[in-house]
Design a protein around this motif. Structure first.
Motif, PDB file in Angstrom:
ATOM      1  N   MET A  49     -63.484  -4.225 -23.669  1.00 23.54           N
ATOM      2  CA  MET A  49     -62.459  -3.147 -24.148  1.00 23.54           C
ATOM      3  C   MET A  49     -60.868  -3.374 -25.148  1.00 23.54           C
ATOM      4  SD  MET A  49     -62.808  -0.128 -24.224  1.00 23.54           S
ATOM      5  CE  MET A  49     -60.685   0.476 -24.845  1.00 23.54           C
ATOM      6  N   GLY A  50     -60.571  -4.435 -24.047  1.00 22.73           N
ATOM      7  CA  GLY A  50     -59.459  -5.045 -24.507  1.00 22.73           C
ATOM      8  C   GLY A  50     -59.373  -6.391 -26.145  1.00 22.73           C
TER       9      GLY A  50
ATOM     10  N   LEU B 183     -61.696  -4.582 -28.744  1.00 24.58           N
ATOM     11  CA  LEU B 183     -61.473  -3.514 -29.514  1.00 24.58           C
ATOM     12  C   LEU B 183     -59.907  -2.882 -29.532  1.00 24.58           C
ATOM     13  CD1 LEU B 183     -64.906  -2.307 -28.065  1.00 24.58           C
ATOM     14  CD2 LEU B 183     -64.658  -3.227 -30.551  1.00 24.58           C
ATOM     15  N   THR B 184     -58.821  -3.504 -28.804  1.00 19.53           N
ATOM     16  CA  THR B 184     -57.684  -2.863 -28.680  1.00 19.53           C
ATOM     17  C   THR B 184     -57.275  -4.234 -29.343  1.00 19.53           C
ATOM     18  OG1 THR B 184     -57.877  -2.555 -26.980  1.00 19.53           O
ATOM     19  CG2 THR B 184     -55.631  -2.370 -27.329  1.00 19.53           C
ATOM     20  N   ILE B 185     -57.304  -4.987 -29.680  1.00 17.23           N
ATOM     21  CA  ILE B 185     -56.615  -5.446 -30.503  1.00 17.23           C
ATOM     22  C   ILE B 185     -57.112  -5.553 -31.624  1.00 17.23           C
ATOM     23  CG2 ILE B 185     -56.039  -8.629 -31.405  1.00 17.23           C
ATOM     24  CD1 ILE B 185     -54.971  -7.036 -28.519  1.00 17.23           C
TER      25      ILE B 185
ATOM     26  N   TRP C 123     -58.536  -3.333 -32.755  1.00 18.61           N
ATOM     27  CA  TRP C 123     -57.916  -1.360 -33.568  1.00 18.61           C
ATOM     28  C   TRP C 123     -56.012  -2.055 -34.079  1.00 18.61           C
ATOM     29  CZ3 TRP C 123     -59.347   2.739 -35.091  1.00 18.61           C
ATOM     30  CH2 TRP C 123     -58.871   3.229 -35.908  1.00 18.61           C
ATOM     31  N   GLU C 124     -55.605  -2.741 -33.465  1.00 24.98           N
ATOM     32  CA  GLU C 124     -54.031  -3.036 -33.403  1.00 24.98           C
ATOM     33  C   GLU C 124     -53.628  -3.910 -35.163  1.00 24.98           C
ATOM     34  OE1 GLU C 124     -50.687  -5.994 -32.264  1.00 24.98           O
ATOM     35  OE2 GLU C 124     -52.086  -6.560 -31.415  1.00 24.98           O
TER      36      GLU C 124
ATOM     37  N   SER D 129     -50.398  -5.968 -18.221  1.00 27.18           N
ATOM     38  CA  SER D 129     -51.159  -4.846 -18.393  1.00 27.18           C
ATOM     39  C   SER D 129     -52.748  -5.423 -17.860  1.00 27.18           C
ATOM     40  CB  SER D 129     -51.588  -4.388 -19.942  1.00 27.18           C
ATOM     41  OG  SER D 129     -52.495  -5.746 -20.525  1.00 27.18           O
TER      42      SER D 129
ATOM     43  N   THR E 102     -55.595  -5.636 -18.863  1.00 30.66           N
ATOM     44  CA  THR E 102     -56.258  -6.415 -19.641  1.00 30.66           C
ATOM     45  C   THR E 102     -56.084  -8.115 -19.513  1.00 30.66           C
ATOM     46  OG1 THR E 102     -55.713  -4.780 -22.043  1.00 30.66           O
ATOM     47  CG2 THR E 102     -56.631  -7.448 -22.660  1.00 30.66           C
TER      48      THR E 102
END
Length: 243
Positions: free
Chosen positions: A1-2, A4-6, A8-9, A90, A92
């Motif tokens: 998940m972490g 994908l977050t990066i 997406w950023e 966090s 993450t």
């Protein structure tokens, strides 16, 4: 998940600055191709010099695109925006943060290299770029993205990243089998330059483009660089977390 977050950023940043990123990826490589490839009519290894130059320019473009996408932004986030402090507290996992940065930077470099391939398509060179070419470009981008993470943590201020680029990245761009073969560099220096990641990438992409066999040893060397710099990046980040 972490991860994908990066990513997406990075995607949001790419969409926001699409035109700036695209133009920045085009201008310098185009100048190299026009000045060295078309302005200076010559040959290399019995073939038009453009056949030697294009794979080299594609390689250095993926290097610059990946390194600049990570080193500058992460350094600003760490020193000035203090956004990295929020990442550390966090939930993450930090390895996911590192992996996301490396993959995101590599995709940026792959995009920059792809632009050069599109721009050179009308030139009838007979060069072939296939899945192996893009794999090598992605791997090269991953190596220099990992280097970018390391540099962003070594930098004491914002000016240190451009200094590193001037001292290390720019000499590699000109010496590492891009504009001329490393065989022309004598002695130990030639062997040292030939072992650098950009030299390996240029050699691989040029060999593949000429319909030659894939050198798996060079791929292993690039993978070893990626592992080494990823470990170094992890060490710096975990050291920062445990201060």
């Amino acid at each position: 998940m972490g991860i994908l977050t990066i990513l997406w950023e990075k995607w949001v940043e790419f969409r926001r600055d699409f035109y700036k990123i695209t133009l920045a990826a085009m201008i310098a490589p185009l100048m190299y191709l026009i000045v060295f490839g078309m302005g200076i009519q010559t040959s290399s290894h019995g073939e038009p010099y453009l056949n030697f130059l294009i794979p080299g320019v594609v390689s250095l473009t993926t290097m610059n695109g990946s390194f600049n996408a990570i080193a500058q932004n992460l350094n600003v986030q760490r020193l000035y925006e203090k956004a990295f402090d929020q990442v550390m507290i966090s939930p993450t996992p930090l390895w996911q943060f590192i992996a996301g940065q490396i993959i995101g930077g590599s995709l940026r470099g792959l995009y920059a290299g792809g632009i050069i391939l599109l721009l050179t398509m009308p030139i009838e060179t007979g060069l072939v770029f296939n899945g192996w070419s893009f794999l090598v470009m992605f791997l090269n981008g991953a190596v220099f993205s990992a280097i970018g993470v390391v540099v962003s943590f070594l930098a004491k201020n914002h000016a240190d990243v451009p200094r590193f680029s001037n001292y290390i990245i720019m000499p590699m761009a000109f010496l590492c089998n891009t504009f001329f073969s490393t065989e022309k560099i004598p002695g130990f220096l030639g062997n040292f330059v030939a072992a650098l990641p950009l030299s390996q990438t240029s050699h691989l992409i040029r060999t593949i483009a000429s319909s030659g066999a894939v050198n798996y040893i060079s791929i292993l060397i690039l993978t070893a660089y990626l592992v080494a710099f990823s470990v170094a990046a992890s060490w710096f980040i975990y050291k920062k977390k445990n201060l």
